[in-house]
Design a protein around this motif. Structure first.
Motif, short mmCIF file in Angstrom:
data_model
loop_
_atom_site.label_atom_id
_atom_site.label_comp_id
_atom_site.label_asym_id
_atom_site.label_seq_id
_atom_site.Cartn_x
_atom_site.Cartn_y
_atom_site.Cartn_z
N UNK A 162 0.82 -1.21 0.00
CA UNK A 162 0.00 0.00 0.00
C UNK A 162 0.85 1.26 0.00
N UNK A 163 1.96 1.22 0.74
CA UNK A 163 2.83 2.39 0.80
C UNK A 163 3.40 2.70 -0.58
N UNK A 164 3.90 1.69 -1.28
CA UNK A 164 4.48 1.89 -2.60
C UNK A 164 3.42 2.38 -3.58
N UNK A 165 2.24 1.75 -3.53
CA UNK A 165 1.18 2.14 -4.45
C UNK A 165 0.75 3.60 -4.23
N UNK A 166 0.59 4.00 -2.97
CA UNK A 166 0.16 5.37 -2.69
C UNK A 166 1.25 6.38 -3.01
N UNK A 167 2.51 6.01 -2.80
CA UNK A 167 3.60 6.92 -3.14
C UNK A 167 3.65 7.17 -4.64
N UNK A 168 3.57 6.10 -5.41
CA UNK A 168 3.58 6.23 -6.87
C UNK A 168 2.36 7.03 -7.34
N UNK A 206 -6.73 8.82 -3.13
CA UNK A 206 -7.85 8.91 -2.18
C UNK A 206 -7.46 9.71 -0.94
N UNK A 207 -6.63 10.72 -1.12
CA UNK A 207 -6.24 11.61 -0.05
C UNK A 207 -7.06 12.89 -0.17
N UNK A 208 -7.58 13.42 0.93
CA UNK A 208 -8.34 14.68 0.85
C UNK A 208 -7.52 15.78 0.20
N UNK A 209 -8.18 16.56 -0.65
CA UNK A 209 -7.44 17.57 -1.40
C UNK A 209 -6.81 18.60 -0.48
N UNK A 210 -7.46 18.90 0.64
CA UNK A 210 -6.87 19.86 1.57
C UNK A 210 -5.53 19.37 2.09
N UNK A 211 -5.44 18.07 2.40
CA UNK A 211 -4.17 17.50 2.86
C UNK A 211 -3.12 17.57 1.76
N UNK A 212 -3.52 17.31 0.53
CA UNK A 212 -2.58 17.37 -0.59
C UNK A 212 -2.12 18.81 -0.82
N UNK A 213 -3.07 19.75 -0.76
CA UNK A 213 -2.73 21.15 -0.99
C UNK A 213 -1.74 21.67 0.05
N UNK A 214 -2.01 21.37 1.33
CA UNK A 214 -1.09 21.82 2.38
C UNK A 214 0.26 21.10 2.26
N UNK A 247 2.32 8.41 2.13
CA UNK A 247 2.89 7.32 2.93
C UNK A 247 2.34 7.36 4.35
N UNK A 248 2.29 8.55 4.95
CA UNK A 248 1.80 8.68 6.32
C UNK A 248 0.35 8.22 6.45
N UNK A 249 -0.50 8.66 5.52
CA UNK A 249 -1.90 8.25 5.57
C UNK A 249 -2.07 6.76 5.28
N UNK A 250 -1.22 6.22 4.40
CA UNK A 250 -1.29 4.80 4.11
C UNK A 250 -0.96 3.97 5.35
N UNK A 251 0.10 4.35 6.06
CA UNK A 251 0.47 3.65 7.29
C UNK A 251 -0.63 3.79 8.34
N UNK A 252 -1.20 4.97 8.43
CA UNK A 252 -2.27 5.20 9.41
C UNK A 252 -3.48 4.31 9.11
#
Length: 349
Positions: A199-205, A303-311, A334-339
């Motif tokens: 999951x970490x690799x997939x979300x990072x990519x 699937x990360x909230x846009x606000x988190x991506x923007x900040x 990566x942080x959200x994936x681990x969480x």
């Protein structure tokens, strides 16, 4: 006794590995950003690489073709901008000398602005039409540039060129060795993170590809659309401004600021209707791109909230510069994936 020896060997191995990694990073510190840029470009172009290889093209040929295309796509606009600026530099310098000697006369269109036109004309007359006042502020800006980063500009340009060349070469070697690199990354991730590594690799990519698409592609598209408005409205130096707008639009919130400046330039040069054309086209381009297309491309990939991506984008920009535009979302992914993985495992117990 055997257990203590095993623990000592484990600690010694860990310290040795950390020391080797830190020493390697210290040796390659001048090129770390270039290697990271190469990794970002490799992740972005890897689907194209697999498609070319799948159609029978050799791995070396496909990697070389992609690296050459990246060099051309990134270098040609920069060279065109530099050449265009060089061609227009004599006329700009002549205009600057004339302005410093005689001042900049008030544009007739300024007085046509309802309510605030006369006040703006007065300010223009005071600060821009008066040669002494204009020379004073020009001197202030010149001293700021001379005592700041202006002296380091040639050195920074050399660093940027070096980073760009190394990053492009890295793309070739990363793609050519992609099969081994992917296997190694998966093995190391599995060793340290277990099942979470996938999951970490997939979300990072996904974060890197989504950020490249959402920032770079959307920004370049916005620059082209606004540039069409420049040509339609007869904005001064439309080709050069189109290239500048495309580059600036990659950074969130910077494009609309430049749009305000170019709209005022168009208004001062050609009048209200032409300025409205630039303003309307720019508003549509930035409104649709920043509020609909960009959030969908960036947050939809992970699937990360846009606000988190923007900040994450803005925070990464503050810490790492332009490279942080891509590092920030990857770290947050990566942080959200681990969480989420840890929360899912806890709920499953």
């Amino acid at each position: 006794m055997e257990e203590n020896r095993s623990r000592t060997q484990y600690i010694g191995t860990f310290i040795f590995v950390c020391a080797v990694l830190l020493f390697s990073a210290w040796i390659e510190q001048s090129f770390l950003f270039a290697f990271v840029w190469g990794g970002i470009l490799t992740i972005t172009t890897f689907p194209l690489y697999t498609r070319l290889v799948g159609r029978g093209m050799g791995r070396g040929v496909a990697a070389g073709l992609i690296a050459t295309a990246i060099f051309a796509l990134l270098a040609v606009p920069m060279i065109a901008m530099a050449v265009r600026a060089g061609l227009e530099l004599p006329s700009l310098m002549a205009w600057g000398r004339s302005a410093l000697h005689d001042g900049i006369p008030v544009s007739p269109q300024v007085n046509e602005i309802p309510r605030i036109g006369p006040r703006l004309a007065g300010l223009w007359q005071r600060y821009l039409s008066d040669p002494d006042e204009l020379r004073h502020w020009t001197g202030v800006v010149s001293r700021m540039v001379a005592t700041g980063d202006g002296r380091e500009l040639p050195h920074r340009l050399m660093e940027m060129t070096e980073t760009f060349v190394i990053a492009t070469l890295s793309v070739y070697f990363y793609l050519h060795a992609s099969r081994t690199l992917i296997a190694d990354i998966r093995a190391v991730g599995q060793h340290f993170l277990g099942e979470r590594a996938r999951d970490v690799i997939r979300n990072t990519v996904g974060a890197v590809r989504g950020t490249v698409a959402g920032l770079v592609l959307v920004g370049l598209g916005q620059g082209v659309l606004v540039g069409i408005g420049y040509f339609i409205a007869g904005t001064p130096h439309p080709a050069l401004l189109t290239l500048v707008t495309a580059v600036v639009s990659v950074i969130p919130f910077c494009g609309p600021i430049l749009l305000c400046v170019t709209t005022l330039m168009t208004f001062a040069a050609n009048g209200v209707m032409q300025a409205v054309i630039v303003g309307v086209i720019g508003t549509i381009a930035y409104g649709a791109g920043d509020h609909f297309v960009r959030p969908k491309l960036i947050s939809g990939s992970t699937s990360i909230p846009f606000l988190a991506v923007l900040t994450a984008i803005l925070g990464g920009l503050h810490v790492f510069g332009l490279l942080g535009l891509f590092i920030g979302p990857a770290v947050i992914a990566v942080a959200l994936s681990l969480w989420r993985t840890a929360a899912a495992e806890e709920r499953a117990r």
